[in-house]
Design an enzyme around this catalytic site. Structure first.
Site, PDB file in Angstrom:
ATOM      1  N   ARG A 237       0.859  -1.181   0.000  1.00 14.26           N
ATOM      2  CA  ARG A 237       0.000   0.000   0.000  1.00 14.26           C
ATOM      3  C   ARG A 237       0.895   1.231   0.000  1.00 14.26           C
ATOM      4  NH1 ARG A 237      -3.535  -2.607  -1.716  1.00 14.26           N
ATOM      5  NH2 ARG A 237      -5.626  -2.907  -0.922  1.00 14.26           N
ATOM      6  N   GLU A 266      -4.051   7.810  -4.870  1.00 13.43           N
ATOM      7  CA  GLU A 266      -4.333   7.137  -6.151  1.00 13.43           C
ATOM      8  C   GLU A 266      -5.652   7.658  -6.693  1.00 13.43           C
ATOM      9  OE1 GLU A 266      -4.050   2.878  -5.663  1.00 13.43           O
ATOM     10  OE2 GLU A 266      -2.071   3.018  -4.755  1.00 13.43           O
ATOM     11  N   HIS A 285      -1.484   0.652  -9.952  1.00 10.83           N
ATOM     12  CA  HIS A 285      -2.063  -0.354  -9.037  1.00 10.83           C
ATOM     13  C   HIS A 285      -2.590  -1.556  -9.840  1.00 10.83           C
ATOM     14  CE1 HIS A 285      -3.902  -0.756  -4.746  1.00 10.83           C
ATOM     15  NE2 HIS A 285      -3.692  -1.951  -5.271  1.00 10.83           N
TER      16      HIS A 285
HETATM   17  C1  DGY Z   1      -6.006  -5.742  -3.212  1.00 11.68           C
HETATM   18  O1  DGY Z   1      -6.810  -6.619  -3.538  1.00 11.68           O
HETATM   19  O2  DGY Z   1      -5.961  -5.280  -2.065  1.00 11.68           O
HETATM   20  C2  DGY Z   1      -5.093  -5.258  -4.264  1.00 11.68           C
HETATM   21  O3  DGY Z   1      -4.323  -4.202  -3.858  1.00 11.68           O
HETATM   22  C3  DGY Z   1      -5.879  -4.908  -5.496  1.00 11.68           C
HETATM   23  O4  DGY Z   1      -5.034  -5.058  -6.588  1.00 11.68           O
END
Ligand code: DGY
Length: 327
Positions: A237, A266, A285
């Site tokens: 993250r 984002e 992402h």
């Molecule tokens: C999640 O599922 O948390 C991922 O970051 C999405 O790609």
């Protein structure tokens, strides 16, 4: 009467039909802002919600008096206020496992792209700069046999250790709260403290979720402890890394490069200094973003919601203590 649910992300038609069999589905493109009448009416009746993104907090839950389950089409759930969900007795379901291998592939892609400067040199070829035999100004650095440091040894960390150790002959270090037997036995991974991980890794790969403990875990002080030749990869993250500190480290040569799938904000602003740096590969992402895996995640989330609202949860629940029969 079928329970009413809100779908706030588009999903494949066959999965939408699966939801329709069990529920009266109110579909929205996104989580609309407060006071959108159609959404507020649906929210008043909703026993379940399914989608991804948006903030689900106390204020949201106040507007959803009948809510019993939230199913996120993600593995990460940092956008949910877990305390508020627990207080309102709302089950939170997520999609672990389905995306593990795909995210590990993305991390390898970022390692290779940054080390071998794939994006940068491909752009130079397109710009007509490949006129003669290439010289050192086009070279990258090796990935194979370098030390990988994995921050967070969960499912994705393990899949990454497998790729790095078996595929690329890389020594594997990791930092995690617990020893991971499988990683150690199968991939010769060595658990170490954060300072050792920072000092010894050629690639520091972050796979951590965002929590109050991981927020800005990598900042100025930690970046300064990394090798000048090291490459930071973040596919956990964004806010786990202090982005301003990272920008400065990349500008000053404190570290060599970064491959980033996640960001503090984002979508990443087109004006971000990160995008001016040749030693940064930034992707939007895409960790789990393949057709196969995104289908698998949507299917898992649909099945999770059905299980949660029909009293059949046996897995994928973040707060199983709320279940009548916790598994
Ligand atoms: C999640 O599922 O948390 C991922 O970051 C999405 O790609």
């Amino acid at each position: 009467m079928k329970p009413s649910v809100i779908l706030y992300r588009s999903i494949p038609a066959d999965l939408h039909q699966r939801l329709d069999k069990h529920f009266t589905v109110h579909a929205f493109d996104d989580l609309p802002p407060d006071n959108t009448p159609a959404f507020e009416t649906a929210l008043q009746q909703a026993e379940g919600i399914i989608g991804s993104g948006g903030k689900i907090d106390e204020a949201f839950l106040q507007r959803a008096p009948k809510l019993r389950a939230a199913s996120t089409i993600t593995v990460g759930y940092d956008n949910f206020d877990l305390e508020a969900l627990n207080a309102h007795q709302v089950l939170l379901m997520h999609t672990p496992s389905v995306l593990t291998e795909t995210v590990a592939d993305t991390i390898m892609a970022l390692m290779l792209a940054t080390a071998r400067r794939v994006v940068e040199v491909a752009e130079r070829v397109k710009a007509g700069e490949w006129q003669n035999n290439i010289g050192p100004e086009w070279y990258g650095v090796d990935v194979h046999h370098k030390t990988i440091g994995i921050l967070g040894m969960g499912r994705i960390g393990l899949a990454l250790a497998q790729r790095a150790h078996l595929g690329f002959n890389m020594p594997v270090l990791y930092n995690a709260r617990r020893t991971h037997q499988q990683a150690e036995q199968n991939f010769n991974a060595r658990r170490c403290d954060l300072d050792t991980l920072l000092a010894e890794s050629d690639f520091l790969c972050i796979t951590l979720p965002l929590t109050s403990e991981t927020f800005h875990m990598i900042g100025h002080e930690q970046l300064a402890k990394m090798k000048k030749s090291s490459i930071l990869i973040n596919a956990g993250r964004g806010p786990v890394v202090d982005e301003q500190a990272l920008i400065e480290a990349l500008q000053n040569g404190t570290i060599h490069a970064a491959g980033l799938d996640v960001f503090e904000q984002e979508p990443l602003s087109v004006n971000s200094p990160l995008l001016q740096l040749p030693n940064v590969v930034a992707v939007p992402h895409i960790g789990s973003a393949t057709h196969e895996t995104r289908y698998g995640m949507a299917e898992c989330a649909v099945d999770n919601l059905i299980a949660a609202l029909t009293g059949q949860v046996t897995k994928n629940c973040v707060n199983p203590h709320l279940l009548i029969n916790p598994y």
